[in-house]
Design a protein around this motif. Structure first.
Motif, short mmCIF file in Angstrom:
data_model
loop_
_atom_site.label_atom_id
_atom_site.label_comp_id
_atom_site.label_asym_id
_atom_site.label_seq_id
_atom_site.Cartn_x
_atom_site.Cartn_y
_atom_site.Cartn_z
N ASP A 46 -37.91 -27.74 -96.69
CA ASP A 46 -38.29 -26.50 -96.00
C ASP A 46 -39.16 -25.67 -96.95
O ASP A 46 -39.15 -25.89 -98.15
CB ASP A 46 -37.03 -25.75 -95.55
N TRP A 47 -39.90 -24.72 -96.39
CA TRP A 47 -40.91 -24.04 -97.20
C TRP A 47 -40.40 -22.82 -97.93
O TRP A 47 -40.90 -22.45 -98.99
CB TRP A 47 -42.08 -23.52 -96.36
N ASP B 297 -38.51 -24.72 -100.72
CA ASP B 297 -39.40 -24.88 -101.87
C ASP B 297 -39.65 -23.56 -102.61
O ASP B 297 -39.73 -23.54 -103.84
CB ASP B 297 -40.76 -25.41 -101.41
N HIS C 145 -37.91 -16.54 -95.20
CA HIS C 145 -39.12 -16.57 -96.03
C HIS C 145 -39.15 -15.37 -96.95
O HIS C 145 -38.86 -14.25 -96.50
CB HIS C 145 -40.37 -16.50 -95.14
N TYR D 17 -48.56 -20.45 -100.69
CA TYR D 17 -47.84 -21.67 -100.34
C TYR D 17 -47.63 -21.78 -98.83
O TYR D 17 -47.80 -22.84 -98.23
CB TYR D 17 -46.48 -21.73 -101.08
N TYR D 18 -47.27 -20.67 -98.23
CA TYR D 18 -47.00 -20.62 -96.79
C TYR D 18 -48.22 -21.10 -95.99
O TYR D 18 -48.09 -21.88 -95.05
CB TYR D 18 -46.65 -19.18 -96.43
N ARG E 86 -48.45 -24.91 -96.03
CA ARG E 86 -47.46 -25.60 -95.19
C ARG E 86 -47.67 -25.32 -93.70
O ARG E 86 -47.47 -26.18 -92.86
CB ARG E 86 -46.03 -25.22 -95.61
N THR F 274 -48.27 -28.33 -91.12
CA THR F 274 -47.31 -28.54 -90.05
C THR F 274 -47.93 -28.35 -88.67
O THR F 274 -47.70 -29.14 -87.77
CB THR F 274 -46.10 -27.59 -90.22
N ASN G 2 -41.47 -31.03 -102.58
CA ASN G 2 -42.08 -32.02 -101.71
C ASN G 2 -43.22 -32.75 -102.42
O ASN G 2 -44.11 -33.28 -101.78
CB ASN G 2 -42.63 -31.31 -100.47
#
Ligand SMILES: O=C(O)CCC(=O)C(=O)O
Ligand SMILES: [Fe+2]
Length: 330
Positions: free
Chosen positions: A179-180, A218, A254, A280-281, A284, A288, A319
């Motif tokens: 998961d992020w 992460d 988050h 980072y978000y 991802r 996704t 990841n």
């Protein structure tokens, strides 16, 4: 190897012991189950999910997932899951202002969702306080980066429809991924979830009715210099009963976008660069959901910035090497 199951019944009076158990499980497994968490209304939420997913496709498609992570997905196949989802992103209290909410989710239903999200956030802050004290930080250290500002936490309803056989084009039930964000609280009634155990073997997560499965994402792993583990997990075809639908409800926490994830830089990381959660978000989000962008040009899901990508592979996010596990061509 026993999967960690922790009761929060004595959280306040035995904070030291309970928080230590949570910290240790997060270091070793990156996953644990909590019982006696005090969250109410779980069954009612599952009932709402069933009612929503039973609606005709054209009604569910009134609002397709957008970059706020609000809306429906499941109208199209993806490379990473055979499921449909309804996501409620955004900071607390903002769903009624979103333009991407179906008319079916009326005011009362949205209030129920917001109230459920609020209970989840209370549990989130409790868990965060456990990490903080065992890392020698102020108990409320992580609260400051989990204020109700963007991107907010996403509560998602998921249905994995029963299927007699696996579709011909290979689609994982849910591909292995991390998961992020900070942590994820997962509500589910059915088996199927597997995680990598401390020996790197796939391990089935037990189903305990009414309990919540919690895992580290992460961002929190990076942020804590990997003291806490962000663990790969998946759902495979042969572990989900074929004759019944599987429902689950993750609540993805988050950190706030501006959070610098370099609190405890890794020993081999000499770079002074700032890595915000937003950097980072965006990666991802695009990996996704970028395929939805190709179908609807008005949508824009994050960005793949090569510098961030290169930096992330150097840091070795959980990841690592698998940043393309939810792959769309980029
Ligand atoms: O549906 C589940 O049990 C797991 C879902 C999950 O891991 C995710 O959506 O990130
Ligand atoms: Fe996940």
């Amino acid at each position: 190897m026993e999967f960690p199951v922790i009761s929060l019944k004595d959280f306040a009076v035995e904070f030291e012991r309970v928080s230590q158990e949570i910290f240790k499980a997060s270091q070793k497994w990156g996953f644990f189950i909590v019982k006696d968490h005090g969250i109410n209304g779980i069954n009612e939420m599952f009932n709402q999910a069933r009612e929503f997913f039973d609606l005709p496709m054209d009604i569910k498609c009134e609002k397709i997932l957008n970059e706020e992570t609000v809306g429906y997905d499941g109208h199209t196949t993806t490379t990473f899951a055979a499921s449909e989802g309804m996501s409620f992103g955004l900071p607390a209290g903002q769903l009624s202002k979103s333009e991407n909410i179906h008319s079916w989710w009326d005011k009362d239903k949205l209030e129920d969702i917001e109230a459920f999200k609020a209970q989840c956030n209370d549990l989130n802050l409790k868990i965060m306080s456990c990490f903080a004290v065992h890392m020698g930080l102020q108990k409320d250290f992580f609260h400051a980066s989990h204020r109700q500002v963007l991107p907010g936490n996403t509560f998602k309803l998921i249905k994995y429809p029963k299927m007699d056989e696996q579709p011909k084009d290979y689609v994982p039930r849910l591909s292995e991924h991390t998961d992020w964000g900070s942590i994820t609280l997962l509500f589910t009634e059915s088996p199927g979830l597997e995680v990598r155990d401390p020996n790197n073997q796939w391990h089935a997560v037990p189903v305990i009715p009414g309990a919540v499965t919690i895992n580290i994402g992460d961002a929190l792993s990076l942020w804590t210099g990997k003291q806490l583990k962000s663990t790969m997990h998946r759902i495979s075809w042969d572990k989900v009963p074929k004759s019944q639908d599987r429902y689950s409800m993750p609540y993805f926490v988050h950190p706030n976008f501006e959070t610098n994830l370099r609190l405890n830089a890794l020993p081999d990381d000499v770079d002074e660069e700032v890595l915000t959660y937003s950097d980072y978000y965006k990666v991802r989000l695009r990996l996704t959901w970028g395929s939805l962008e190709q179908k609807d040009a008005s949508k824009k899901f994050g960005d793949i910035d090569n510098k961030t990508l290169e930096y992330l592979s150097r840091l070795g996010v959980a990841n690592a090497g698998k940043l393309d596990s939810h792959s769309v061509s980029i």
